[in-house]
Design a protein around this motif. Structure first.
Motif, mmCIF file in Angstrom:
data_model
loop_
_atom_site.group_PDB
_atom_site.id
_atom_site.type_symbol
_atom_site.label_atom_id
_atom_site.label_comp_id
_atom_site.label_asym_id
_atom_site.label_seq_id
_atom_site.Cartn_x
_atom_site.Cartn_y
_atom_site.Cartn_z
ATOM 1 N N GLY A 58 38.462 -24.940 -21.368
ATOM 2 C CA GLY A 58 39.445 -23.431 -21.168
ATOM 3 C C GLY A 58 38.657 -22.454 -21.547
ATOM 4 N N PHE A 59 38.001 -22.915 -23.112
ATOM 5 C CA PHE A 59 37.520 -21.772 -23.811
ATOM 6 C C PHE A 59 36.115 -21.145 -23.056
ATOM 7 N N TRP A 60 35.420 -22.392 -22.584
ATOM 8 C CA TRP A 60 34.070 -21.924 -21.864
ATOM 9 C C TRP A 60 34.566 -21.038 -20.679
ATOM 10 N N LEU A 61 35.551 -21.629 -20.023
ATOM 11 C CA LEU A 61 35.891 -20.902 -18.614
ATOM 12 C C LEU A 61 36.442 -19.314 -18.997
ATOM 13 N N ARG A 62 37.186 -19.082 -20.045
ATOM 14 C CA ARG A 62 37.495 -17.702 -20.178
ATOM 15 C C ARG A 62 36.036 -16.950 -20.806
ATOM 16 N N GLN A 63 34.934 -17.407 -21.434
ATOM 17 C CA GLN A 63 34.089 -16.939 -21.776
ATOM 18 C C GLN A 63 32.990 -16.569 -20.490
ATOM 19 N N LEU A 64 32.894 -17.484 -19.588
ATOM 20 C CA LEU A 64 32.050 -17.126 -18.566
ATOM 21 C C LEU A 64 32.761 -16.237 -17.628
ATOM 22 N N ARG A 65 34.137 -16.228 -17.586
ATOM 23 C CA ARG A 65 34.535 -14.997 -16.703
ATOM 24 C C ARG A 65 34.432 -13.701 -17.216
ATOM 25 N N ARG A 66 34.544 -13.550 -18.853
ATOM 26 C CA ARG A 66 34.047 -12.503 -19.557
ATOM 27 C C ARG A 66 32.825 -11.839 -19.198
ATOM 28 N N ARG A 117 18.845 -28.733 -23.642
ATOM 29 C CA ARG A 117 18.951 -29.914 -22.939
ATOM 30 C C ARG A 117 18.772 -31.022 -23.937
ATOM 31 N N GLU A 118 18.083 -30.980 -25.042
ATOM 32 C CA GLU A 118 17.989 -32.006 -25.683
ATOM 33 C C GLU A 118 19.179 -32.449 -26.558
ATOM 34 N N MET A 119 19.889 -31.172 -27.160
ATOM 35 C CA MET A 119 20.942 -31.329 -27.890
ATOM 36 C C MET A 119 22.134 -31.940 -26.702
ATOM 37 N N LEU A 120 22.091 -31.538 -25.712
ATOM 38 C CA LEU A 120 23.194 -31.948 -24.501
ATOM 39 C C LEU A 120 22.879 -33.651 -24.442
ATOM 40 N N ARG A 121 21.789 -33.811 -24.295
ATOM 41 C CA ARG A 121 21.386 -35.071 -24.075
ATOM 42 C C ARG A 121 21.859 -36.248 -25.182
ATOM 43 N N MET A 122 22.039 -35.679 -26.341
ATOM 44 C CA MET A 122 22.148 -36.388 -27.536
ATOM 45 C C MET A 122 23.594 -36.205 -27.756
ATOM 46 N N ARG A 123 24.401 -35.252 -26.771
ATOM 47 C CA ARG A 123 25.913 -34.933 -27.123
ATOM 48 C C ARG A 123 25.921 -34.228 -28.501
ATOM 49 N N ASP A 124 25.314 -33.468 -28.651
ATOM 50 C CA ASP A 124 25.443 -32.403 -29.866
ATOM 51 C C ASP A 124 26.025 -31.368 -29.393
ATOM 52 N N THR A 150 39.559 -30.694 -22.952
ATOM 53 C CA THR A 150 40.076 -29.478 -22.034
ATOM 54 C C THR A 150 40.312 -28.313 -22.707
ATOM 55 N N GLU A 151 40.636 -28.251 -23.754
ATOM 56 C CA GLU A 151 40.758 -27.038 -24.472
ATOM 57 C C GLU A 151 39.110 -26.258 -24.758
ATOM 58 N N GLN A 152 38.167 -27.362 -24.658
ATOM 59 C CA GLN A 152 36.954 -26.578 -24.879
ATOM 60 C C GLN A 152 36.481 -25.950 -23.340
ATOM 61 N N LEU A 208 22.149 -25.157 -17.127
ATOM 62 C CA LEU A 208 22.782 -25.465 -18.424
ATOM 63 C C LEU A 208 24.029 -25.236 -18.668
ATOM 64 N N TRP A 209 24.625 -24.351 -18.304
ATOM 65 C CA TRP A 209 26.229 -23.964 -18.297
ATOM 66 C C TRP A 209 26.809 -24.951 -17.070
ATOM 67 N N MET A 210 26.168 -25.488 -16.278
ATOM 68 C CA MET A 210 26.723 -25.972 -15.341
ATOM 69 C C MET A 210 27.021 -27.478 -15.719
ATOM 70 N N CYS A 211 25.849 -27.988 -16.487
ATOM 71 C CA CYS A 211 25.852 -29.183 -16.976
ATOM 72 C C CYS A 211 26.567 -29.305 -18.307
ATOM 73 N N ILE A 212 27.091 -28.148 -19.124
ATOM 74 C CA ILE A 212 28.159 -28.092 -20.115
ATOM 75 C C ILE A 212 29.356 -28.099 -19.504
ATOM 76 N N VAL A 213 29.855 -27.278 -18.533
ATOM 77 C CA VAL A 213 31.228 -27.509 -17.915
ATOM 78 C C VAL A 213 31.428 -28.566 -17.141
ATOM 79 N N LEU A 214 30.669 -29.250 -16.859
ATOM 80 C CA LEU A 214 30.656 -30.542 -16.071
ATOM 81 C C LEU A 214 30.611 -31.879 -16.847
#
Length: 1035
Positions: A395-403, A328-335, A391-393, A379-385
């Protein structure tokens, strides 16, 4: 983290001008000599200091431009863009490429970055170690090493920083000198190595110390251009000398490698000659390299795997939550490492062997483990939203989550599925049209905002509160949707944060209003224990945050506005008129609203609280409502009665809401009556109503004031309801409830006591009414407490005696003795009670009850009545031959002694009853012996002797008793010999000795006993050892 001693290979290749035509012009130009100097020696102090030699001197254009380039451009792009880069420009770019903020260094070297300052680029962070365990964090330890002067030999060569860090000796460890090196690019540390060998997710203290040295003391660091530039400036002889000296100094480490490289270079067809240029670990990043902070993926995976393998022990859950907080700290700092680290964690969660085991066993995961999965999903919801993701990121996460979702062991979310629920509009009753048109008439919020995996209300509330209460770095950055970190005073009219506010609004008021809207939303209780507990937990957490907010006039207006909206809204409101059966109750929320509004708008506060008292899931009929207005209960899911695992907790919260209203309504008869009716209508648990009754009693009888009679009556009414609810059901607190009710009625007054006795059959069992209620009413303590005069005492006693006689008629077995006791002072009532006992003795009472009453009669001076009841008790008794320890033996002996004391006729009448009822030889012989010691009627029970003629054993009634006793001994002897074992032989011989004593009481007893023994010898001659013992004792 796992710092590796060997330096990782360079990320890109560098070549000298003219080496090959394929080399780019930009690259050739980079290494062209520029300016004076020989490339050795450090930059001047002013240059190292960033052009800020004076405290107030403006930065040079060179430094401003170099700093911006160093932040955004990989150095290869700089080389490709410009044909010639002067050496001073290269130096400033290299200088500004090192991180200037300690915030990220702290984040990557400790779990807790709370010491982080909120300022700009070069602000020092956590310069003073915190107390407690924080001092052991690598970041704190690194600061300590830096401030202790343990960092030496610091050298920056291009984009590479190296130095030695000395760990002072301790009582248990010798001094340790670590070789540390750090690679960096675009103000981010991209690789670290340390010879300490520590393995952890985060940077070690030595890496921290070296990095902070560079941040805090840049002017003391020797700076050189990348090594490839230095080599380019050498001629052939200098290069040969350089290589030979390098091999000589480190021949044991590099000689094999040097020879191998020499062989490959001299070979025309070697792979090394097919590549243009040569690697340079100090030359910075290439265009294709991802710009991110160094994260040891292997250690992240190992640590998460270790924590999961511990199964919740040794604080592993806490450690995993700390890792989530770091994400969460990394996401807050857009890392970008936030998503990278979460991916590594998720892979380990998916590989947890317990998932397979639970799936095979058909069991659910533990609550603590499910909470970790919830956090993972959130946390994944925070990332994908994240709106800043490309867009390519996504898409990559969507394929990963589906897997991951396609893996069999991936756990399912424990909650409702919208497809299973019908639309509320179809289930609405045909009610008044104005009701159906209040707001929206179709419910789509079947999955509530509070308790949702993403916690949208809690997140939005926290964000708005932080924005409203925080500094400029929060207010301006969080709500600046342009994506630029601009630091503007939040109070300034042009602030991007302020421009979203309307007149009179604040971020705190928006946060409070958001929380009230979310908490008041009508939502379906989800399936499953965990999901339901989560709803309760999230609601309580949000309310706890709200309670920390101090209410001012503007917030009170918002409370009033939202309270009115919730009361008048349509089916979206949990406090509206329309309510469906599976709706999450509003008790906890309404209690908070009530206490908040009460000082400002009492009528509105009570409307909210009374409306929230509903608990339709327990209603047996569909219609229900509050006290003032009709409303409807609708089942959203037909033919579905939900399993509410948290129902006990919900009922407790309902009880707390009612208790809060009772406390506030003290002294207001109208409101107390309204609250009482709401409690009686909506609360279905006798235990909770009893608690409310006790609470009301305590509030009404506070020591510092006179009793509140109105509240006392409310307490009594609730107690009466409890009595009626528990009269025909089992409740382990029932006796406590009965005693408390009598205490409460006593406090209310004599009329209340008389009332509960008049209607005792609707409140108490006969036993409770006589043994507790009537007995307490007639006690001296009650008379003194109520200050009763003689007339009042007599009236109350008459009611108690009437109650006692009624109870004795209804349940003589358990109430007769109490009735006799209560009626002692009234002859007519006492005789009536005695007659009830006699009437019930034939069929309705057992010998124990009759013996008890008989002893009571003898004790009260009624020996003939005692004798009468004792003979009735004997008719119900049956003692077999082997019951020589039966509890009724003492009663039989007492009855015979009583009969003996009354006279020969009474004894003659009781002995046939004894002979008929008692078959135990030892008991009969004891009675016989006692009857022959004294004269009947001449010796009282108190052993006062008198002279007289003893009764003869040859005449009735003792002859009958003697014959029965001898017969009992004979029968018992044969019964015992049927299954006797050798270990009981000696006991049997003693038994025969007692039998002989009884035989000898008859005039021909000796002959009878001899015949008896001879018969035994003949019948049981097979028991040789036993018969031998018989002959030895009896001949």
């Amino acid at each position: 983290m796992a710092e590796r001693v060997q330096q990782p290979p360079a990320k890109r290749l560098c070549c000298r001008p003219g080496y090959n035509a394929a080399c780019r012009q930009g690259q050739r130009a980079v290494w062209a000599p520029c300016g004076g100097g020989n490339g050795g020696g450090g930059c001047s102090t002013s240059a190292q200091g960033g052009g800020a030699s004076g405290a107030h001197s403006p930065e040079s254009l060179l430094d401003i431009a170099a700093r911006k380039v160093a932040e955004k451009w990989p150095f290869q792009r700089v080389e490709e863009r410009f044909e010639r880069i002067p050496e001073p420009v290269q130096r400033r770019i290299v200088y500004w490429s090192f991180p200037r903020s300690e915030r990220e260094i702290c984040m990557y070297s400790s779990f807790n970055a709370s010491g982080t300052g909120g300022g700009g680029g070069g602000e020092e962070i956590g310069s003073s170690p915190d107390s407690g365990d924080d001092t052991r964090l690598p970041f704190r330890r690194g600061i300590g090493l830096l401030e202790s002067g343990c960092v030496d030999n610091v050298l920056q060569v291009g984009f590479h920083l190296s130095g030695t860090v000395r760990e002072p000796a301790t009582s248990s460890e010798p001094e340790l000198v670590c070789n540390v090196s750090v690679s960096f690019d675009r103000c981010k540390i991209t690789a670290v190595t340390c010879s300490c060998g520590n393995k952890d997710i985060f940077y070690c203290a030595h890496v921290v110390a070296l990095s902070l040295y560079r941040v805090r003391k840049p002017e003391q660091v020797k700076l050189r251009l990348p090594i490839s530039e230095t080599l380019f400036q050498m001629n052939r002889d200098q290069l040969q000398k350089f290589v030979q000296y390098l091999i000589t100094v480190h021949h044991t480490e590099v000689l094999p490698t040097a020879q191998k490289l020499a062989d490959e270079i001299l070979s025309q067809n070697s792979e090394i000659n097919q590549v243009h240029g040569a690697p340079d670990p100090t030359a910075g990043a290439s265009v294709d390299d991802e710009n991110c902070w160094h994260l040891d993926e292997e250690q992240v995976q190992e640590q998460v795997k270790l924590f999961l393998s511990q199964g919740g022990y040794h604080g592993s859950g806490k450690q995993l939550n700390l890792l989530f907080s770091k994400v969460r700290e990394m996401l807050r700092m857009r890392d970008s490492n936030g998503a990278r680290m979460l991916t590594l964690i998720t892979e380990q969660f998916m590989g947890d062997p317990r998932l397979v085991l639970w799936r095979q066993q058909g069991t659910t995961m533990t609550d603590k483990y499910r909470q970790l999965w919830d956090e993972l999903g959130a946390l994944w919801m925070c990332i994908v939203l994240n709106p800043h993701c490309k867009t390519e990121q996504k898409g990559f996460w969507l394929r990963q989550l589906r897997r991951w979702n396609g893996v069999d062991v991936c756990p399912l979310e424990d909650g409702n599925h919208g497809s299973e629920l019908t639309n509320l509009t179809n289930a609405l009753p045909q009610g008044p049209p104005e009701l159906l048109h209040k707001g929206v008439t179709s419910v789509t919020n079947l999955e509530g905002w509070v308790g949702h995996p993403l916690d949208p209300i809690g997140t939005l509330f926290s964000t708005l509160m932080e924005t409203g209460q925080g500094g400029e770095d929060r207010a301006s950055v969080l709500l600046d949707f342009s994506g630029k970190h601009r630091h503007i005073d939040p109070s300034h009219p042009a602030s991007p944060a302020q421009r979203f506010l309307e007149e009179g609004e604040s971020f705190v008021s928006l946060a409070v209003e958001t929380a009230l809207i979310g908490l008041g939303q009508q939502r379906v209780m989800p399936d499953g224990l965990y999901a339901q507990e989560k709803v309760c937990r999230n609601e309580e957490q949000l309310l706890a945050k709200l309670q920390e907010v101090d209410l001012n006039d503007s917030l009170v207006k918002i409370f009033r506005k939202q309270a009115v909206v919730l009361l008048e809204a349509g089916p979206y409101s949990g406090l509206g008129e329309l309510l469906y059966r599976e709706s999450v109750p509003m008790h906890t929320f309404a209690r908070y609203l009530f206490t908040s509004l009460l000082p400002h708008d009492a009528e509105l506060a009570y409307k909210i609280a009374l409306r929230a008292m509903r608990l339709p899931v327990l209603e047996s009929t569909a219609p229900s409502g509050d006290l003032s207005r009709p409303h409807h209960i609708v089942s959203v899911v037909p033919n579905r009665y939900p399993r509410w695992f948290t129902l006990s907790h919900i009922e407790t919260q309902q009880c707390e809401l009612a208790s809060t209203m009772l406390t506030a309504a003290k002294g207001d008869a109208r409101k107390l009556q309204t609250v009482l009716e709401s409690i009686q209508k909506n609360i279905h648990s006798s235990s909770h109503i009893f608690k409310l009754a006790q609470d009301a009693f305590k509030i009404a009888t506070l020591m510092d004031s006179l009793p509140d009679l109105t509240l006392l009556k409310v307490s009594l009414e609730l107690g009466l309801q409890v009595m009626r609810m528990t009269l025909s059901t089992l409740n382990w607190r029932r006796r406590e409830m009965v005693r408390w009710l009598v205490t409460c009625a006593t406090e209310v007054g004599v009329f209340a006591l008389d009332s509960i006795m008049q209607s005792w059959f609707t409140l108490f069992t006969p036993t409770e009414a006589t043994s507790v209620v009537a007995s307490t009413v007639m006690s001296n303590s009650t008379i003194v407490r109520l200050h009763l005069d003689c007339h009042q005492q007599e009236n109350l006693a008459n009611s108690a005696r009437t109650l006692a006689l009624q109870c004795a008629m209804k349940d003589p077995q358990n109430c007769a003795l109490s009735a006799l006791t209560l009626c002692e002072k009234d002859h007519i009532a006492f005789e009536t009670a005695y007659q009830i006992v006699l009437d019930a003795a034939a069929t309705g009472m057992n010998y124990t009850q009759l013996f008890t009453i008989a002893r009571y009669m003898e004790h009260r001076g009624y020996p003939m009545r005692a004798y009468k009841l004792a003979t009735l008790a004997m008719t119900h008794l049956n003692l077999s031959y082997n019951q020589d320890t039966h509890p009724a033996i003492n009663d039989v002996l007492w009855a015979c002694a009583l009969s003996h004391s009354l006279g020969k006729n009474e004894l003659a009448a009781v002995i046939p009853l004894v002979v008929k009822s008692v078959k135990c030889a030892t008991v009969l012989s004891d009675i016989l012996r006692r009857c022959t010691l004294t004269t009947p009627g001449m010796v009282a029970l108190h052993s006062r002797r008198n002279s007289g003629k003893l009764m003869s054993l040859d005449k009735a009634p003792l002859r009958q008793l003697l014959d029965a006793t001898i017969g009992a001994y004979i029968n018992t002897t044969h019964s015992r010999l049927t299954h006797i074992s050798p270990r009981h032989y000696s006991e049997f011989i003693e038994f025969l000795s007692k039998a002989r004593e009884t035989f000898l009481m008859a005039h021909d007893g000796h002959i009878q006993f001899t015949q008896f023994i001879d018969n035994l010898k003949q019948i049981y001659k097979g028991k040789k050892k036993l018969m031998m013992l018989v002959r030895e004792r009896f001949g």
